[in-house]
Write a protein that holds these residues in place. Structure first.
Motif, PDB file in Angstrom:
ATOM      1  N   ARG A 143       6.098   7.661  12.779  1.00 55.18           N
ATOM      2  CA  ARG A 143       6.960   7.262  11.671  1.00 55.18           C
ATOM      3  C   ARG A 143       7.711   6.003  12.104  1.00 55.18           C
ATOM      4  O   ARG A 143       8.380   6.001  13.141  1.00 55.18           O
ATOM      5  CB  ARG A 143       7.937   8.413  11.370  1.00 55.18           C
ATOM      6  N   PHE A 144       7.579   4.944  11.319  1.00 54.29           N
ATOM      7  CA  PHE A 144       8.279   3.696  11.613  1.00 54.29           C
ATOM      8  C   PHE A 144       9.584   3.678  10.846  1.00 54.29           C
ATOM      9  O   PHE A 144       9.607   4.035   9.672  1.00 54.29           O
ATOM     10  CB  PHE A 144       7.404   2.494  11.231  1.00 54.29           C
ATOM     11  N   LEU A 145      10.666   3.280  11.498  1.00 54.27           N
ATOM     12  CA  LEU A 145      11.931   3.224  10.782  1.00 54.27           C
ATOM     13  C   LEU A 145      12.671   1.936  11.085  1.00 54.27           C
ATOM     14  O   LEU A 145      12.538   1.357  12.161  1.00 54.27           O
ATOM     15  CB  LEU A 145      12.810   4.441  11.080  1.00 54.27           C
ATOM     16  N   GLN A 146      13.426   1.518  10.083  1.00 57.11           N
ATOM     17  CA  GLN A 146      14.234   0.310  10.233  1.00 57.11           C
ATOM     18  C   GLN A 146      15.689   0.764  10.363  1.00 57.11           C
ATOM     19  O   GLN A 146      16.104   1.143  11.446  1.00 57.11           O
ATOM     20  CB  GLN A 146      13.972  -0.584   9.005  1.00 57.11           C
TER      21      GLN A 146
ATOM     22  N   GLY B 269      12.905  -0.836   3.995  1.00 55.67           N
ATOM     23  CA  GLY B 269      12.960   0.623   3.900  1.00 55.67           C
ATOM     24  C   GLY B 269      12.806   1.087   2.463  1.00 55.67           C
ATOM     25  O   GLY B 269      12.115   2.069   2.177  1.00 55.67           O
ATOM     26  N   ASN B 270      13.426   0.362   1.538  1.00 56.74           N
ATOM     27  CA  ASN B 270      13.325   0.684   0.113  1.00 56.74           C
ATOM     28  C   ASN B 270      11.864   0.600  -0.340  1.00 56.74           C
ATOM     29  O   ASN B 270      11.379   1.443  -1.096  1.00 56.74           O
ATOM     30  CB  ASN B 270      14.163  -0.309  -0.691  1.00 56.74           C
ATOM     31  N   LEU B 271      11.149  -0.423   0.160  1.00 52.34           N
ATOM     32  CA  LEU B 271       9.735  -0.601  -0.195  1.00 52.34           C
ATOM     33  C   LEU B 271       8.866   0.457   0.480  1.00 52.34           C
ATOM     34  O   LEU B 271       7.910   0.956  -0.107  1.00 52.34           O
ATOM     35  CB  LEU B 271       9.253  -1.989   0.236  1.00 52.34           C
ATOM     36  N   GLY B 272       9.204   0.789   1.722  1.00 51.73           N
ATOM     37  CA  GLY B 272       8.431   1.782   2.457  1.00 51.73           C
ATOM     38  C   GLY B 272       8.585   3.161   1.845  1.00 51.73           C
ATOM     39  O   GLY B 272       7.608   3.889   1.668  1.00 51.73           O
ATOM     40  N   THR B 273       9.833   3.525   1.501  1.00 50.89           N
ATOM     41  CA  THR B 273      10.081   4.825   0.878  1.00 50.89           C
ATOM     42  C   THR B 273       9.483   4.866  -0.528  1.00 50.89           C
ATOM     43  O   THR B 273       9.014   5.898  -0.983  1.00 50.89           O
ATOM     44  CB  THR B 273      11.593   5.114   0.846  1.00 50.89           C
ATOM     45  N   ALA B 274       9.511   3.713  -1.223  1.00 50.07           N
ATOM     46  CA  ALA B 274       8.871   3.580  -2.536  1.00 50.07           C
ATOM     47  C   ALA B 274       9.347   4.611  -3.554  1.00 50.07           C
ATOM     48  O   ALA B 274       8.568   5.079  -4.391  1.00 50.07           O
ATOM     49  CB  ALA B 274       7.346   3.625  -2.395  1.00 50.07           C
ATOM     50  N   SER B 275      10.615   4.961  -3.482  1.00 51.24           N
ATOM     51  CA  SER B 275      11.164   5.873  -4.481  1.00 51.24           C
ATOM     52  C   SER B 275      11.324   5.135  -5.806  1.00 51.24           C
ATOM     53  O   SER B 275      11.710   3.968  -5.820  1.00 51.24           O
ATOM     54  CB  SER B 275      12.533   6.373  -4.013  1.00 51.24           C
TER      55      SER B 275
ATOM     56  N   ARG C  68       4.933   6.441  -3.242  1.00 50.76           N
ATOM     57  CA  ARG C  68       3.617   6.016  -2.770  1.00 50.76           C
ATOM     58  C   ARG C  68       3.460   4.511  -2.918  1.00 50.76           C
ATOM     59  O   ARG C  68       3.759   3.938  -3.975  1.00 50.76           O
ATOM     60  CB  ARG C  68       2.511   6.737  -3.543  1.00 50.76           C
ATOM     61  N   ASN C  69       2.988   3.876  -1.846  1.00 52.30           N
ATOM     62  CA  ASN C  69       2.646   2.463  -1.917  1.00 52.30           C
ATOM     63  C   ASN C  69       1.257   2.266  -1.305  1.00 52.30           C
ATOM     64  O   ASN C  69       0.636   3.228  -0.854  1.00 52.30           O
ATOM     65  CB  ASN C  69       3.717   1.616  -1.206  1.00 52.30           C
ATOM     66  N   VAL C  70       0.771   1.037  -1.349  1.00 51.05           N
ATOM     67  CA  VAL C  70      -0.620   0.792  -0.925  1.00 51.05           C
ATOM     68  C   VAL C  70      -0.725   0.388   0.549  1.00 51.05           C
ATOM     69  O   VAL C  70      -1.773  -0.077   0.985  1.00 51.05           O
ATOM     70  CB  VAL C  70      -1.300  -0.290  -1.799  1.00 51.05           C
ATOM     71  N   LEU C  71       0.351   0.584   1.284  1.00 52.53           N
ATOM     72  CA  LEU C  71       0.333   0.242   2.707  1.00 52.53           C
ATOM     73  C   LEU C  71      -0.753   1.048   3.436  1.00 52.53           C
ATOM     74  O   LEU C  71      -0.820   2.265   3.315  1.00 52.53           O
ATOM     75  CB  LEU C  71       1.704   0.587   3.290  1.00 52.53           C
ATOM     76  N   GLU C  72      -1.606   0.353   4.177  1.00 52.62           N
ATOM     77  CA  GLU C  72      -2.626   1.037   4.978  1.00 52.62           C
ATOM     78  C   GLU C  72      -1.948   1.614   6.232  1.00 52.62           C
ATOM     79  O   GLU C  72      -0.891   1.144   6.638  1.00 52.62           O
ATOM     80  CB  GLU C  72      -3.720   0.044   5.392  1.00 52.62           C
ATOM     81  N   PRO C  73      -2.594   2.623   6.851  1.00 52.99           N
ATOM     82  CA  PRO C  73      -1.950   3.279   8.002  1.00 52.99           C
ATOM     83  C   PRO C  73      -1.603   2.328   9.152  1.00 52.99           C
ATOM     84  O   PRO C  73      -0.689   2.614   9.926  1.00 52.99           O
ATOM     85  CB  PRO C  73      -2.995   4.304   8.467  1.00 52.99           C
ATOM     86  N   ASP C  74      -2.310   1.205   9.236  1.00 55.51           N
ATOM     87  CA  ASP C  74      -2.015   0.301  10.361  1.00 55.51           C
ATOM     88  C   ASP C  74      -1.126  -0.882   9.950  1.00 55.51           C
ATOM     89  O   ASP C  74      -0.920  -1.803  10.738  1.00 55.51           O
ATOM     90  CB  ASP C  74      -3.321  -0.209  10.993  1.00 55.51           C
ATOM     91  N   GLU C  75      -0.602  -0.840   8.725  1.00 58.21           N
ATOM     92  CA  GLU C  75       0.174  -1.996   8.245  1.00 58.21           C
ATOM     93  C   GLU C  75       1.681  -1.777   8.303  1.00 58.21           C
ATOM     94  O   GLU C  75       2.168  -0.660   8.158  1.00 58.21           O
ATOM     95  CB  GLU C  75      -0.239  -2.329   6.805  1.00 58.21           C
ATOM     96  N   ILE C  76       2.388  -2.888   8.453  1.00 57.54           N
ATOM     97  CA  ILE C  76       3.854  -2.904   8.473  1.00 57.54           C
ATOM     98  C   ILE C  76       4.332  -3.859   7.374  1.00 57.54           C
ATOM     99  O   ILE C  76       3.715  -4.910   7.157  1.00 57.54           O
ATOM    100  CB  ILE C  76       4.364  -3.393   9.846  1.00 57.54           C
ATOM    101  N   ILE C  77       5.401  -3.499   6.701  1.00 59.34           N
ATOM    102  CA  ILE C  77       6.015  -4.416   5.734  1.00 59.34           C
ATOM    103  C   ILE C  77       6.789  -5.465   6.527  1.00 59.34           C
ATOM    104  O   ILE C  77       7.663  -5.116   7.329  1.00 59.34           O
ATOM    105  CB  ILE C  77       6.980  -3.661   4.795  1.00 59.34           C
ATOM    106  N   VAL C  78       6.457  -6.726   6.340  1.00 62.83           N
ATOM    107  CA  VAL C  78       7.095  -7.793   7.114  1.00 62.83           C
ATOM    108  C   VAL C  78       8.221  -8.445   6.322  1.00 62.83           C
ATOM    109  O   VAL C  78       9.323  -8.660   6.830  1.00 62.83           O
ATOM    110  CB  VAL C  78       6.063  -8.864   7.540  1.00 62.83           C
ATOM    111  N   SER C  79       7.924  -8.799   5.078  1.00 60.99           N
ATOM    112  CA  SER C  79       8.948  -9.473   4.280  1.00 60.99           C
ATOM    113  C   SER C  79       8.588  -9.414   2.806  1.00 60.99           C
ATOM    114  O   SER C  79       7.522  -8.923   2.430  1.00 60.99           O
ATOM    115  CB  SER C  79       9.092 -10.935   4.721  1.00 60.99           C
TER     116      SER C  79
END
Lengths: 151, 263
Positions: free
Chosen positions: B23-26, B107-113, B151-162
């Motif tokens: 789990r990646f966290l900011q 984090g807002n984008l990762g959580t995608a609520s 839910r977002n389209v982030l692949e398991p190996d991807e990180i949100i950069v900006s």
């Protein structure tokens, strides 16, 4: 894992489990019981501390995230037996009822007065909006903040 | 549970490829709640707090690059608040000062609520999400990035950069309905941009569909716009409010927002 951080000016090192919050590290590993554990979800503010001088809920910071950083808890505010002027103001104003929320509110007040030495009621309301007092002693808390601002 | 703290983006991307289950966290304001309440026990945690490339914001050929680690407190102040006033307003409604100091746009984008407060103003500004992995980079428009509740389209190996935004500088505002001003998960929310240059009204709303949703209309459709916004919602009944209330509230918010932006 090992965590090393500066707490209230002192270098501290402790073993911790990876999933522990900073609050757990402070209370259970380092024996600093001033920061209170209540909601564990950032709702109540009773665990408020300063992390690198920034007001945070210790329950929402991973202990490991504080590794190498500087934490100030409510225990670090007084100078020996001399209370911090915010603590003194809370005592003088009678802004403490059961006292559980007080450490968090005191830390949040210190943070507020740092950036805004004479806040208005609305600014106090905003700055302390993340701290709940279940005794609803807010009127006296406002008095204490004004008193501290004037001291 | 191991915690790994990468110092560079490259290091973080390698970790994401090696530890797809981690789990990646900011800031940690979402993840710590899960850990504290034993709702998740990921095999490892990766702390992105020390990755300098993810911090703050910068300008790039007239566009703004908002780092995934940009906090709400940072989005509320300075030149960024002037460039993106609706995002600043939305950030001001997030949680409490303590939460705003830690919670981040990434984090807002990762959580995608659907209740993510930063999402409506970003959507109304046509934001594009930059994600990266060891395989390379992708630029994904925000409306395509978010695909469902959390839910977002982030692949398991991807990180949100900006997040890349070209500020419209249109008159804009953000409004949110909740039982009090602080510490509120929105019952519904709305960002409205009256883009006079493009002759367009754009509204993006939150907490009234599985994802934040965008509605646009010509500037002269002002009268019917609140109904258009309410009609685009597909809200549910839940503990925070009923579907009917949310639809009604969106209509009211859209009307008020138009008044504010076109005064």
């Amino acid at each position: 894992m090992k965590i090393a951080l500066t707490v209230n000016g002192e270098c501290r090192e402790t073993e911790a489990w990876g999933g522990e919050s900073l609050l757990y590290v402070l209370r259970e590993r380092l024996g600093l019981l001033g920061s209170k554990n209540a909601c564990e979800q950032g709702e109540c503010g009773s665990c408020s501390v300063l992390l690198d001088g920034v007001l945070v809920c210790a329950c929402l910071v991973l202990g490991a995230q504080a590794d190498g950083h500087v934490v100030t808890t409510v225990e670090g505010l007084a100078d020996g037996d001399r209370l911090h002027r915010v603590q003194e103001a809370y005592v003088q104003a009678g802004a403490v009822q059961c006292g559980f929320c007080t450490p968090g509110l005191v830390v949040a007040t210190v943070d507020l007065l740092e950036s805004n030495p004479s806040p208005s009621d609305d600014e106090i309301r905003e700055a302390l909006s993340g701290n709940l007092c279940r005794c609803t002693g807010y009127a006296k808390i406002f008095d204490a903040v004004h008193r501290a601002a004037m001291s | 549970m191991d915690v790994v703290t990468p110092r560079t983006l490259d290091e973080a991307l390698c970790l994401k490829a090696e530890l797809p289950q981690a789990r990646f966290l900011q800031g940690g304001t979402d993840v710590l709640v899960e850990l504290n309440f034993d709702r998740s026990r990921p095999p490892a945690l990766v702390n992105l707090n020390e990755v300098a490339e993810l911090r703050g914001w910068s300008r790039e050929n007239g566009a703004l690059l908002l780092g995934a680690g940009l906090t709400y407190a940072e989005a509320m102040r300075g030149a960024l608040a002037d460039e993106m006033p609706a995002l600043a307003e939305a950030s001001r409604t997030v949680g409490s000062p303590q939460i705003r100091n830690r919670g981040t746009i990434g984090g807002n984008l990762g959580t995608a609520s659907p209740a993510g407060d930063a999402l409506p103003p970003l959507l109304a500004e046509g934001a594009v999400v930059l994600v990266a992995s060891v395989r390379g980079e992708r630029r994904i428009p925000l409306d395509a990035f978010l695909v469902g509740v959390k839910r977002n389209v982030l692949e398991p190996d991807e990180i949100i950069v900006s997040v890349r935004v070209e500020p419209s500088r249109a008159p804009q505002t953000f409004m949110k309905v909740g039982p009090r001003n602080a510490m509120v998960i929105s019952v519904c929310s709305l960002a409205l941009h009256a883009d006079l240059a493009r002759g367009e009204l754009r509204a993006a709303f939150g907490s009234a569909a599985p994802t934040v949703r965008l509605v646009s209309a010509p500037l002269d459709a002002r009268e019917s716009f609140p109904d258009l916004v309410a009609g685009a919602a597909s809200p549910i009944d839940d503990v925070r409010g009923t579907a009917a209330y949310r639809r009604h509230a969106l209509r009211v918010l859209a009307g008020r927002a138009l008044e504010r932006c076109l005064a």
